[in-house]
Scaffold this motif. Structure first.
Motif, PDB file in Angstrom:
ATOM      1  N   TYR A 113       6.108  30.839   7.476  1.00 33.19           N
ATOM      2  CA  TYR A 113       6.265  29.498   6.922  1.00 33.19           C
ATOM      3  C   TYR A 113       7.749  29.150   6.984  1.00 33.19           C
ATOM      4  CZ  TYR A 113       7.216  25.954   3.422  1.00 33.19           C
ATOM      5  OH  TYR A 113       7.693  24.828   2.779  1.00 33.19           O
ATOM      6  N   VAL A 169       3.508  27.821  10.121  1.00 37.41           N
ATOM      7  CA  VAL A 169       3.421  26.578   9.369  1.00 37.41           C
ATOM      8  C   VAL A 169       4.850  26.088   9.156  1.00 37.41           C
ATOM      9  CG1 VAL A 169       2.637  25.429   7.275  1.00 37.41           C
ATOM     10  CG2 VAL A 169       1.363  27.398   8.164  1.00 37.41           C
ATOM     11  N   GLY A 215       4.593  26.062  -1.141  1.00 38.62           N
ATOM     12  CA  GLY A 215       5.718  26.727  -0.487  1.00 38.62           C
ATOM     13  C   GLY A 215       7.090  26.284  -0.941  1.00 38.62           C
ATOM     14  N   TYR A 256       0.627  32.102   1.192  1.00 38.41           N
ATOM     15  CA  TYR A 256       0.554  31.606   2.571  1.00 38.41           C
ATOM     16  C   TYR A 256      -0.817  31.001   2.870  1.00 38.41           C
ATOM     17  CZ  TYR A 256       1.185  31.416   7.629  1.00 38.41           C
ATOM     18  OH  TYR A 256       1.292  30.980   8.933  1.00 38.41           O
ATOM     19  N   ARG A 260      -1.435  27.171   4.171  1.00 39.03           N
ATOM     20  CA  ARG A 260      -2.207  26.810   5.368  1.00 39.03           C
ATOM     21  C   ARG A 260      -3.316  25.812   5.035  1.00 39.03           C
ATOM     22  NH1 ARG A 260      -3.742  31.115   9.842  1.00 39.03           N
ATOM     23  NH2 ARG A 260      -3.958  29.086  10.881  1.00 39.03           N
TER      24      ARG A 260
END
Length: 280
Positions: A113, A169, A215, A256, A260
Protein backbone atom coordinates in the motif's frame (compact mmCIF):
# COMPACT_ATOMS: atom_id res chain seq x y z
CA UNK A 1 10.00 -9.29 17.04
CA UNK A 2 10.85 -6.12 15.14
CA UNK A 3 14.05 -4.92 13.56
CA UNK A 4 14.56 -1.19 13.31
CA UNK A 5 16.71 0.18 10.51
CA UNK A 6 19.54 2.70 10.78
CA UNK A 7 19.24 6.41 10.19
CA UNK A 8 20.42 8.22 7.03
CA UNK A 9 23.86 9.10 8.39
CA UNK A 10 24.81 5.46 8.93
CA UNK A 11 23.19 4.53 5.65
CA UNK A 12 25.18 7.05 3.64
CA UNK A 13 28.42 6.10 5.39
CA UNK A 14 27.85 2.52 4.27
CA UNK A 15 27.05 3.58 0.72
CA UNK A 16 30.24 5.60 0.34
CA UNK A 17 32.38 2.50 0.22
CA UNK A 18 32.83 0.77 3.56
CA UNK A 19 32.54 -2.90 4.42
CA UNK A 20 32.15 -5.53 1.74
CA UNK A 21 32.56 -3.11 -1.18
CA UNK A 22 35.93 -1.97 0.14
CA UNK A 23 37.11 -5.53 0.73
CA UNK A 24 35.89 -6.67 -2.69
CA UNK A 25 37.66 -3.77 -4.40
CA UNK A 26 40.95 -4.51 -2.66
CA UNK A 27 40.69 -8.15 -3.72
CA UNK A 28 40.09 -7.19 -7.35
CA UNK A 29 43.11 -4.88 -7.31
CA UNK A 30 45.29 -7.52 -5.64
CA UNK A 31 44.40 -10.22 -8.20
CA UNK A 32 44.80 -7.77 -11.10
CA UNK A 33 48.24 -6.60 -10.00
CA UNK A 34 49.35 -10.18 -9.34
CA UNK A 35 48.82 -10.87 -13.06
CA UNK A 36 50.41 -7.59 -14.12
CA UNK A 37 47.14 -6.50 -15.74
CA UNK A 38 46.21 -2.82 -15.95
CA UNK A 39 42.71 -1.40 -15.61
CA UNK A 40 42.33 -0.87 -19.34
CA UNK A 41 42.95 -4.56 -20.01
CA UNK A 42 40.48 -5.67 -17.33
CA UNK A 43 37.97 -3.20 -18.71
CA UNK A 44 38.17 -4.71 -22.18
CA UNK A 45 37.06 -8.15 -20.99
CA UNK A 46 34.45 -6.95 -18.49
CA UNK A 47 32.95 -4.12 -20.53
CA UNK A 48 33.82 -1.43 -17.98
CA UNK A 49 35.88 1.73 -18.43
CA UNK A 50 39.19 2.13 -16.56
CA UNK A 51 37.55 4.85 -14.44
CA UNK A 52 34.78 2.47 -13.44
CA UNK A 53 37.30 -0.25 -12.60
CA UNK A 54 39.07 2.27 -10.38
CA UNK A 55 35.80 3.11 -8.62
CA UNK A 56 35.12 -0.58 -7.99
CA UNK A 57 38.62 -1.12 -6.63
CA UNK A 58 38.18 1.84 -4.31
CA UNK A 59 34.86 0.51 -3.01
CA UNK A 60 32.90 3.44 -4.43
CA UNK A 61 30.89 1.55 -7.07
CA UNK A 62 28.85 -1.64 -6.78
CA UNK A 63 29.81 -4.22 -9.44
CA UNK A 64 27.23 -6.20 -11.38
CA UNK A 65 27.01 -10.00 -11.26
CA UNK A 66 28.42 -10.03 -14.80
CA UNK A 67 31.50 -8.09 -13.71
CA UNK A 68 32.06 -10.36 -10.72
CA UNK A 69 31.87 -13.50 -12.86
CA UNK A 70 34.14 -12.15 -15.62
CA UNK A 71 36.65 -10.66 -13.19
CA UNK A 72 36.86 -13.91 -11.21
CA UNK A 73 37.52 -15.81 -14.43
CA UNK A 74 40.00 -13.38 -16.02
CA UNK A 75 41.91 -12.72 -12.80
CA UNK A 76 42.15 -16.44 -11.95
CA UNK A 77 40.62 -15.71 -8.55
CA UNK A 78 39.51 -19.32 -7.89
CA UNK A 79 35.93 -18.12 -7.14
CA UNK A 80 37.09 -15.88 -4.29
CA UNK A 81 35.27 -12.99 -5.95
CA UNK A 82 32.20 -15.08 -6.81
CA UNK A 83 31.83 -16.12 -3.18
CA UNK A 84 31.23 -12.46 -2.30
CA UNK A 85 28.37 -12.10 -4.80
CA UNK A 86 25.51 -12.41 -2.32
CA UNK A 87 27.00 -9.82 0.03
CA UNK A 88 27.57 -7.53 -2.94
CA UNK A 89 23.90 -7.91 -3.89
CA UNK A 90 22.90 -6.73 -0.42
CA UNK A 91 25.23 -3.75 -0.71
CA UNK A 92 23.25 -2.52 -3.72
CA UNK A 93 20.57 -1.31 -1.33
CA UNK A 94 20.64 1.27 1.46
CA UNK A 95 21.54 -0.39 4.73
CA UNK A 96 18.05 0.04 6.21
CA UNK A 97 16.46 -1.76 3.22
CA UNK A 98 18.81 -4.70 2.76
CA UNK A 99 16.79 -7.19 4.79
CA UNK A 100 13.55 -6.23 3.07
CA UNK A 101 15.17 -6.34 -0.38
CA UNK A 102 16.39 -9.90 0.18
CA UNK A 103 12.96 -11.00 1.38
CA UNK A 104 11.31 -9.23 -1.54
CA UNK A 105 13.49 -11.12 -4.02
CA UNK A 106 12.63 -14.47 -2.40
CA UNK A 107 8.90 -13.78 -1.89
CA UNK A 108 6.09 -15.92 -3.23
CA UNK A 109 3.56 -13.23 -2.33
CA UNK A 110 4.12 -9.50 -2.25
CA UNK A 111 1.52 -6.85 -1.40
CA UNK A 112 1.97 -3.10 -0.92
CA UNK A 113 0.00 0.00 0.00
CA UNK A 114 1.49 3.36 -1.05
CA UNK A 115 0.30 6.85 -0.20
CA UNK A 116 3.15 9.18 -1.22
CA UNK A 117 4.81 7.92 -4.41
CA UNK A 118 4.41 5.04 -6.84
CA UNK A 119 5.79 1.80 -5.41
CA UNK A 120 9.45 1.27 -6.24
CA UNK A 121 8.77 -1.96 -8.13
CA UNK A 122 6.41 -0.09 -10.46
CA UNK A 123 8.53 3.01 -11.03
CA UNK A 124 10.04 3.90 -14.38
CA UNK A 125 13.68 4.91 -14.41
CA UNK A 126 12.78 8.56 -15.10
CA UNK A 127 10.26 8.68 -12.26
CA UNK A 128 12.64 6.97 -9.83
CA UNK A 129 15.44 9.40 -10.70
CA UNK A 130 13.14 12.35 -9.95
CA UNK A 131 12.19 10.80 -6.61
CA UNK A 132 15.84 10.40 -5.61
CA UNK A 133 16.70 13.92 -6.79
CA UNK A 134 13.98 15.30 -4.50
CA UNK A 135 15.51 13.67 -1.41
CA UNK A 136 16.39 16.08 1.38
CA UNK A 137 19.12 16.42 2.43
CA UNK A 138 20.23 16.16 -1.19
CA UNK A 139 21.97 13.00 -2.33
CA UNK A 140 25.20 13.18 -4.34
CA UNK A 141 25.15 12.02 -7.97
CA UNK A 142 26.98 8.78 -7.23
CA UNK A 143 24.48 7.77 -4.53
CA UNK A 144 21.56 8.60 -6.82
CA UNK A 145 22.98 6.43 -9.61
CA UNK A 146 23.64 3.58 -7.19
CA UNK A 147 20.14 3.66 -5.75
CA UNK A 148 18.62 4.00 -9.20
CA UNK A 149 20.47 0.93 -10.46
CA UNK A 150 19.37 -1.02 -7.39
CA UNK A 151 15.74 -0.01 -7.84
CA UNK A 152 15.72 -1.07 -11.48
CA UNK A 153 17.38 -4.36 -10.51
CA UNK A 154 14.60 -5.07 -8.00
CA UNK A 155 12.12 -5.09 -10.85
CA UNK A 156 13.55 -8.38 -12.06
CA UNK A 157 10.97 -9.99 -9.76
CA UNK A 158 8.50 -9.53 -12.62
CA UNK A 159 10.58 -11.69 -14.96
CA UNK A 160 13.03 -13.76 -12.94
CA UNK A 161 11.65 -13.86 -9.41
CA UNK A 162 9.60 -16.55 -7.72
CA UNK A 163 6.76 -14.22 -6.75
CA UNK A 164 3.49 -15.87 -7.77
CA UNK A 165 1.08 -13.22 -6.49
CA UNK A 166 1.43 -9.45 -6.21
CA UNK A 167 -0.97 -6.64 -5.42
CA UNK A 168 -0.51 -2.89 -5.18
CA UNK A 169 -2.91 -0.34 -3.74
CA UNK A 170 -2.03 3.31 -4.23
CA UNK A 171 -3.72 6.58 -3.42
CA UNK A 172 -5.34 8.53 -6.24
CA UNK A 173 -3.17 11.52 -5.32
CA UNK A 174 -0.05 9.45 -6.07
CA UNK A 175 -1.21 9.13 -9.67
CA UNK A 176 -2.15 12.79 -9.93
CA UNK A 177 1.03 14.22 -8.40
CA UNK A 178 3.09 15.26 -11.50
CA UNK A 179 6.51 14.23 -10.25
CA UNK A 180 9.04 15.03 -12.96
CA UNK A 181 6.46 16.73 -15.18
CA UNK A 182 3.90 15.59 -17.72
CA UNK A 183 6.16 13.40 -19.87
CA UNK A 184 7.56 11.52 -16.87
CA UNK A 185 4.07 10.94 -15.46
CA UNK A 186 2.71 9.71 -18.79
CA UNK A 187 5.46 7.14 -18.92
CA UNK A 188 4.79 6.19 -15.32
CA UNK A 189 1.06 5.69 -15.87
CA UNK A 190 1.78 3.58 -18.94
CA UNK A 191 4.17 1.47 -16.89
CA UNK A 192 1.52 0.84 -14.20
CA UNK A 193 -0.99 -0.20 -16.86
CA UNK A 194 1.56 -2.56 -18.39
CA UNK A 195 2.36 -4.27 -15.10
CA UNK A 196 -1.30 -4.35 -14.13
CA UNK A 197 -2.05 -6.52 -17.16
CA UNK A 198 0.05 -9.38 -15.79
CA UNK A 199 -2.11 -12.27 -14.62
CA UNK A 200 -0.38 -12.49 -11.24
CA UNK A 201 -0.55 -8.75 -10.50
CA UNK A 202 -3.47 -6.67 -9.18
CA UNK A 203 -3.30 -2.88 -9.17
CA UNK A 204 -5.89 -0.90 -7.23
CA UNK A 205 -6.53 2.81 -6.70
CA UNK A 206 -7.85 4.30 -3.49
CA UNK A 207 -10.11 7.25 -4.47
CA UNK A 208 -9.53 10.49 -2.60
CA UNK A 209 -13.27 10.88 -1.94
CA UNK A 210 -13.55 7.73 0.19
CA UNK A 211 -15.14 8.59 3.52
CA UNK A 212 -13.72 5.47 5.20
CA UNK A 213 -10.04 4.64 4.93
CA UNK A 214 -8.05 1.98 6.81
CA UNK A 215 -4.65 3.16 5.59
CA UNK A 216 -4.26 6.51 7.30
CA UNK A 217 -1.25 5.34 9.31
CA UNK A 218 0.90 5.26 6.17
CA UNK A 219 2.41 2.91 3.57
CA UNK A 220 3.61 -0.65 4.21
CA UNK A 221 4.23 -3.92 2.43
CA UNK A 222 3.49 -7.57 3.20
CA UNK A 223 5.78 -10.41 2.19
CA UNK A 224 5.37 -14.18 2.32
CA UNK A 225 8.44 -16.35 1.69
CA UNK A 226 8.61 -19.79 0.12
CA UNK A 227 9.09 -21.20 3.65
CA UNK A 228 5.72 -19.75 4.68
CA UNK A 229 7.14 -16.88 6.74
CA UNK A 230 4.91 -13.81 6.77
CA UNK A 231 6.63 -10.48 7.26
CA UNK A 232 5.62 -6.82 7.11
CA UNK A 233 7.82 -3.84 6.32
CA UNK A 234 7.20 -0.12 6.85
CA UNK A 235 9.25 3.04 6.35
CA UNK A 236 8.63 6.37 8.05
CA UNK A 237 11.00 9.30 7.55
CA UNK A 238 14.49 8.20 8.68
CA UNK A 239 13.59 4.84 10.17
CA UNK A 240 12.23 1.54 8.93
CA UNK A 241 10.79 -1.49 10.66
CA UNK A 242 10.67 -5.13 9.67
CA UNK A 243 7.86 -6.89 11.53
CA UNK A 244 8.26 -10.62 12.11
CA UNK A 245 6.08 -11.13 15.20
CA UNK A 246 2.91 -12.90 14.08
CA UNK A 247 0.54 -10.60 15.99
CA UNK A 248 1.91 -7.44 14.37
CA UNK A 249 1.96 -8.99 10.91
CA UNK A 250 -1.59 -10.32 11.29
CA UNK A 251 -2.85 -6.85 12.21
CA UNK A 252 -1.29 -5.34 9.09
CA UNK A 253 -2.64 -8.18 6.94
CA UNK A 254 -6.14 -7.45 8.22
CA UNK A 255 -5.62 -3.76 7.61
CA UNK A 256 -4.49 -4.41 4.04
CA UNK A 257 -7.56 -6.54 3.41
CA UNK A 258 -9.80 -3.66 4.45
CA UNK A 259 -7.82 -1.22 2.31
CA UNK A 260 -8.31 -3.44 -0.74
CA UNK A 261 -12.03 -3.69 -0.06
CA UNK A 262 -12.31 0.10 0.19
CA UNK A 263 -10.34 0.77 -3.01
CA UNK A 264 -11.55 0.49 -6.59
CA UNK A 265 -11.49 -3.06 -7.95
CA UNK A 266 -8.54 -3.99 -10.21
CA UNK A 267 -10.64 -3.58 -13.38
CA UNK A 268 -12.11 -0.28 -12.17
CA UNK A 269 -8.60 0.89 -11.25
CA UNK A 270 -7.17 0.08 -14.67
CA UNK A 271 -10.01 1.99 -16.31
CA UNK A 272 -9.38 4.91 -13.94
CA UNK A 273 -5.67 5.01 -14.83
CA UNK A 274 -6.48 4.85 -18.54
CA UNK A 275 -8.79 7.86 -18.17
CA UNK A 276 -6.13 9.71 -16.18
CA UNK A 277 -3.57 8.95 -18.87
CA UNK A 278 -5.92 10.43 -21.46
CA UNK A 279 -6.11 13.62 -19.40
CA UNK A 280 -2.35 13.90 -18.91
Amino acid sequence: MTEVGTDDDTQLEFERGTGVLYVFGRQVKRFRMRLGMNREELGLVTGYSPATIASIEQGRRIPSDHFIDKADEMLDASEVLKEMKEEIRKARYPLFFQGAATLEREAVELHAYDSQVVNGLLQTEDYARCVFEMHRPALDDETIERRLAARMLRQEVFTKGSVSLMSYVMEEVVLRRPIGGTCVMRGQLERILQVGQKRNVDVQVMPTNREEHAGLAGPFKLIETSEGRRIAYAEVQKSSTLYTERKSVRELEAQYGIIRAQALTPSESMAFIERLLGET
